[in-house]
Design an enzyme around this catalytic site. Structure first.
Site, PDB file in Angstrom:
ATOM      1  N   HIS A  95       0.852  -1.196   0.000  1.00  0.00           N
ATOM      2  CA  HIS A  95       0.000   0.000   0.000  1.00  0.00           C
ATOM      3  C   HIS A  95       0.886   1.244   0.000  1.00  0.00           C
ATOM      4  O   HIS A  95       1.961   1.255   0.619  1.00  0.00           O
ATOM      5  CB  HIS A  95      -0.907  -0.007   1.234  1.00  0.00           C
ATOM      6  CG  HIS A  95      -1.999   1.015   1.141  1.00  0.00           C
ATOM      7  ND1 HIS A  95      -1.781   2.346   1.398  1.00  0.00           N
ATOM      8  CD2 HIS A  95      -3.295   0.908   0.769  1.00  0.00           C
ATOM      9  CE1 HIS A  95      -2.915   3.015   1.203  1.00  0.00           C
ATOM     10  NE2 HIS A  95      -3.850   2.171   0.822  1.00  0.00           N
ATOM     11  N   GLU A 167      -4.047   1.407  -7.314  1.00  0.00           N
ATOM     12  CA  GLU A 167      -4.456   2.534  -6.474  1.00  0.00           C
ATOM     13  C   GLU A 167      -3.568   3.736  -6.799  1.00  0.00           C
ATOM     14  O   GLU A 167      -2.494   3.894  -6.190  1.00  0.00           O
ATOM     15  CB  GLU A 167      -4.286   2.181  -4.992  1.00  0.00           C
ATOM     16  CG  GLU A 167      -5.202   1.103  -4.482  1.00  0.00           C
ATOM     17  CD  GLU A 167      -5.461   1.248  -2.985  1.00  0.00           C
ATOM     18  OE1 GLU A 167      -6.637   1.337  -2.613  1.00  0.00           O
ATOM     19  OE2 GLU A 167      -4.514   1.315  -2.196  1.00  0.00           O
TER      20      GLU A 167
END
Ligand code: 13P
Length: 253
Positions: A95, A167
């Site tokens: 992430h 993302e």
């Protein structure tokens, strides 16, 4: 045929009360929803409790981080085997919060991917470019670089039964999602890149979109052929919003 997947990444949010109330409501509201795999990823402190509340439901548990080691003198860390032991199924890796705030390199991320696969967790590899990288046209290069770290460590088979979450950093927590066309173009590129190494794995790998997904933009994003579901941040903390996003992803394309 890829099965849609929606994951709620709670990040550093939640409490005992919230876990309890959220899961009771989620189970109730999703009891008749089929056609989409659903995962919640609360903070590590609540994973065991969440697992007990989820028992007997189809909702799976995800974790937000894992150490690169299996055991030993690594104070404060949590191993892949421990996560597996308490019933975690999915593990979010790479992430942008961890790449930037915790300075995780591609090598560390590849190692986390490796240990997770080794114990049978499903890695969710987050990739994506910054605003500056987008502006100078480096989106594809960044994605290739981040995927290559895994390919170089484990080969294309690494992506069998795993998840990639595109993302874009500029879309995370900003309220400014990628447009459906923008996201589709990158998802298609990612699938094509994996296909150069293994076509059948590219066909089955789930590619989620993440970055300001909400109840308003999810439907149009989901119509795109290479968007297989969502990795949701803030909207996953509100049970009705999360349920609505799941329902959108459980409808046929
Ligand atoms: P937001 O949905 O809050 O933009 O967060 C996305 C994300 O980072 C999920 O991992």
């Amino acid at each position: 045929m890829r099965h849609p997947l929606v994951i709620g990444n709670w990040k550093l949010n939640g409490s005992k009360h919230m876990v309890n109330d959220f899961i009771v409501a989620l189970r109730n509201k999703l009891s008749s929803v089929v056609g989409c795999d659903v995962v919640i990823a609360p903070p590590v402190a609540y994973l065991d409790m969440a697992k007990r509340h989820l028992d007997g439901s189809c909702i799976a548990l995800g974790a937000q981080n894992v150490d690169t080691h299996f055991s030993g003198a690594f104070t404060g860390e949590v191993s892949a085997e421990m996560l597996k032991d308490i019933g975690v199924k999915y593990i979010i890796i790479g992430h942008s919060d961890r790449r930037t705030l915790h300075k995780e390199s591609d090598d560390i991320i590849a190692e986390k991917f490796f240990v997770s696969k080794t114990v049978g967790l499903v890695p969710v590899l987050c990739i994506g470019e910054s605003k500056t990288e987008k502006e100078v046209g480096q989106t594809e290069d960044v994605c290739v670089h981040q995927i290559d770290a895994i390919l170089n460590r484990m080969g294309a088979k690494a992506f069998e039964n795993t998840v990639i979450a595109y993302e874009p950093i500029w879309a995370i927590g900003t309220g400014k999602s990628a447009t459906p066309a923008e996201a589709q173009a990158v998802h298609k590129f990612i699938r094509g890149y994996i296909a150069k190494h293994d076509e059948s794995i590219a066909e089955q790998v789930i590619i989620q979109y993440g970055g300001s997904v909400n109840t308003i933009n999810a439907a149009e994003l989901f119509t795109q052929p290479d968007i297989d579901g969502f990795l949701v941040g803030s909207a996953s903390l509100i049970v009705d919003s999360f349920v609505m996003i799941v329902k959108i992803a459980s409808s046929s394309k």
